[in-house]
Motif scaffolding. Sequence first.
Motif, PDB file in Angstrom:
ATOM      1  N   SER A 141       0.823  -1.227   0.000  1.00  0.00           N
ATOM      2  CA  SER A 141       0.000   0.000   0.000  1.00  0.00           C
ATOM      3  C   SER A 141       0.854   1.273   0.000  1.00  0.00           C
ATOM      4  O   SER A 141       0.376   2.337  -0.407  1.00  0.00           O
ATOM      5  N   CYS A 142       2.116   1.163   0.442  1.00  0.00           N
ATOM      6  CA  CYS A 142       2.978   2.362   0.473  1.00  0.00           C
ATOM      7  C   CYS A 142       3.233   2.877  -0.949  1.00  0.00           C
ATOM      8  O   CYS A 142       3.514   4.056  -1.134  1.00  0.00           O
ATOM      9  N   PHE A 143       3.139   1.985  -1.949  1.00  0.00           N
ATOM     10  CA  PHE A 143       3.415   2.404  -3.322  1.00  0.00           C
ATOM     11  C   PHE A 143       2.250   3.186  -3.933  1.00  0.00           C
ATOM     12  O   PHE A 143       2.362   3.715  -5.043  1.00  0.00           O
ATOM     13  N   ARG A 144       1.118   3.188  -3.234  1.00  0.00           N
ATOM     14  CA  ARG A 144       0.028   4.068  -3.686  1.00  0.00           C
ATOM     15  C   ARG A 144      -0.482   4.900  -2.485  1.00  0.00           C
ATOM     16  O   ARG A 144      -1.673   5.160  -2.344  1.00  0.00           O
ATOM     17  N   CYS A 145       0.463   5.322  -1.663  1.00  0.00           N
ATOM     18  CA  CYS A 145       0.118   6.067  -0.442  1.00  0.00           C
ATOM     19  C   CYS A 145      -0.609   7.368  -0.799  1.00  0.00           C
ATOM     20  O   CYS A 145      -0.103   8.189  -1.567  1.00  0.00           O
TER      21      CYS A 145
END
Length: 407
Positions: free
Chosen positions: A259-263
């Motif tokens: 999810s950090c890659f689409r934070c």
Amino acid sequence: MELFKDKEHCCGCRVCEQICPQSAITMQMDECGFLYPMIDSQKCIDCGLCLKKCSFQNGYKKRKEFEPARSYAARHKEMGTMMKSRSGGAFTAVSDQILMSGGVVYGAGYDSEDRLFRVIHKRAETQEQRNEFRGSKYVQSDLGDVFCQIKKDLAAGKSVLFSGTGCQVGALHTYLGKEYDQLLTVDIVCHGVPSPKIWEDFLKMREQENGGIITSVDFRDKVHYGWKAHRETVWVNEKRISSRLYSKLFYLDVATRPSCFRCIYANKNRPGDITIADFWGHEDAVPGFNADNKGVSLVMVNTQKGYDIWEKAEKDMEIIDCTGYPFRHTNMKRPTKRPDNYEEFWEDYQQFGFDFVIKKYCDYEVGTKAQEISKKAENQTFFGIIKRNKYYLKLKALLKNVKKRFF
Ligand SMILES: Cc1cc2nc3c(=O)[nH]c(=O)nc-3n(C[C@H](O)[C@H](O)[C@H](O)COP(=O)(O)OP(=O)(O)OC[C@H]3O[C@@H](n4cnc5c(N)ncnc54)[C@H](O)[C@@H]3O)c2cc1C
């Protein structure tokens, strides 16, 4: 009911689990070590509250009241606090104000029940308890039931400070569903959170290599290497072992939560009343302010409530007003990019285990270099430098000769 389309859409904040009126949702760890909610279809009544309360998918209320945010370069006046804090100790100065008014502070600390320094969110009523939250823990912190505890504290009229990553702060606001005057939120600028399982494997590896147990950890050892360097140190039976292995995995982004890659929080519209970060770019913005390389905090004050507390906290800090300065932090512009070898890393990990990935991605053969790294670390300390000084070496040789001749 489907809670999320794919793993990039769940940040693991536990709000859905905590809010479910049927207690139909439980958090389960996936094979990479990240927590995801699972619905028990026998208990679920399809009320949809879980989806309604998901800030990561629905967006969050931006708290930007000042345009631009009031920004400061800040360093705590006490060197002891500076050395225990990740950057300039802004978190300590702000949280001290809450504690001094009889309030409580929530932040990321260690699970006292867990031998391997599992990172969890905790509650602190005293400075001693709060001090555990100092320092960045580069791993996803488990929020447990702290949102529920915060609600109780607020209902009891207590002042509360909650500190955490953007997604954790955003989730708390959604969970509470309304504004509380006595709640202050502090978010940290975040590059991404690595897997707790990889952190655990790293510590197990250190234990096995050194035949002992982990007694202390420092995700970013500022004492021995200064603020700018990024090296982790662990102590196995009090023996200090420093390396750049876990930190390398952190920067490779291979062990980061999907999810950090689409934070959705990787921008300047911060979810907290106050935002804190490492002040990268301080050399141009505030030349000479970090001459000793002990660290500088960037503090962004986003709301009036945040400003009221910051005005009081300021007395403990050396500060320079930088409002309007164009900060360069990548994670205030966009999320961290998913590396091309992300899937490959996890496939390797599932198939061959941690020892394999640490060799392949960090060029580290388990068990072989621990001594050497520890020696290298020692060479960079004050005593290490003295030990290599030519006059010290001459004196040592002279004393050895004297000893040989006369004893
Ligand atoms: C995973 C992670 C990634 C980061 N990425 C960046 C970045 O890319 N750029 C940047 O400028 N700064 C980043 N930071 C923030 C920075 O490292 C410092 O945390 C921040 O500057 C505060 O420093 P301080 O001296 O004021 O506070 P300190 O006294 O060091 O306090 C640390 C604060 O961080 C919180 N915290 C520590 N670990 C965690 C965690 N795992 N999860 C949630 N909250 C935590 C604590 O609750 C406390 O509020 C990151 C921090 C973390 C934990």
